[in-house]
Design a protein around this motif. Structure first.
Motif, mmCIF file in Angstrom:
data_model
loop_
_atom_site.group_PDB
_atom_site.id
_atom_site.type_symbol
_atom_site.label_atom_id
_atom_site.label_comp_id
_atom_site.label_asym_id
_atom_site.label_seq_id
_atom_site.Cartn_x
_atom_site.Cartn_y
_atom_site.Cartn_z
ATOM 1 N N ASP A 33 0.820 -1.210 0.000
ATOM 2 C CA ASP A 33 0.000 0.000 0.000
ATOM 3 C C ASP A 33 0.857 1.265 0.000
ATOM 4 N N GLN A 34 2.119 1.116 -0.328
ATOM 5 C CA GLN A 34 3.040 2.255 -0.437
ATOM 6 C C GLN A 34 3.360 2.519 -1.901
ATOM 7 N N ARG A 35 3.589 3.775 -2.233
ATOM 8 C CA ARG A 35 4.066 4.103 -3.571
ATOM 9 C C ARG A 35 5.300 4.984 -3.446
#
Length: 120
Positions: A33-35
């Motif tokens: 869920d990280q970019r």
């Protein structure tokens, strides 16, 4: 071993019937869920980016996102937009399953719609 895959994009302004020059694009890699931002570019007079967004060892299997700064471009191009604009930032999240292939992810843009596809 060197990979031959690459990621390219271009943007066409379908309302004006011409390439979208000067449109800012951010490229992110998605990890859970990280970019993470990989690079920021701007389209040239042909609506294209000067060279691949990713290639060689940097081009890997995974999930990516192109973030097109459409609102800024449309305002600069003279489009009459409401506030807030219907389209401002356009995120396109896609997967790269084959690091040896060419992935071309274009955007067809107008003030009230957009479309994309995997091109060649």
């Amino acid at each position: 071993m060197s990979k031959s895959g690459r990621l390219t994009t271009h943007v066409l302004d379908t309302a004006l019937g011409k390439p979208a020059q000067g449109l800012k694009i951010d490229l992110f890699v998605i990890d859970g869920d990280q970019r993470r931002l990989l690079r920021t570019v701007e389209t040239n007079g042909d609506g294209r980016v000067d060279g691949p967004m990713l290639e060689g060892d940097a081009f890997s299997v995974g999930t990516y996102e192109l973030l097109f700064h459409a609102g800024d471009y449309l305002r600069a191009a003279g489009a009459s937009l409401p506030e807030p604009a219907f389209l401002d930032l356009i995120p396109l999240r896609f997967g790269i399953a084959d690091a040896a292939s060419h992935y071309h992810v274009p955007l067809l843009l107008s003030p009230f719609s957009y479309s994309t596809y995997r091109g060649s």
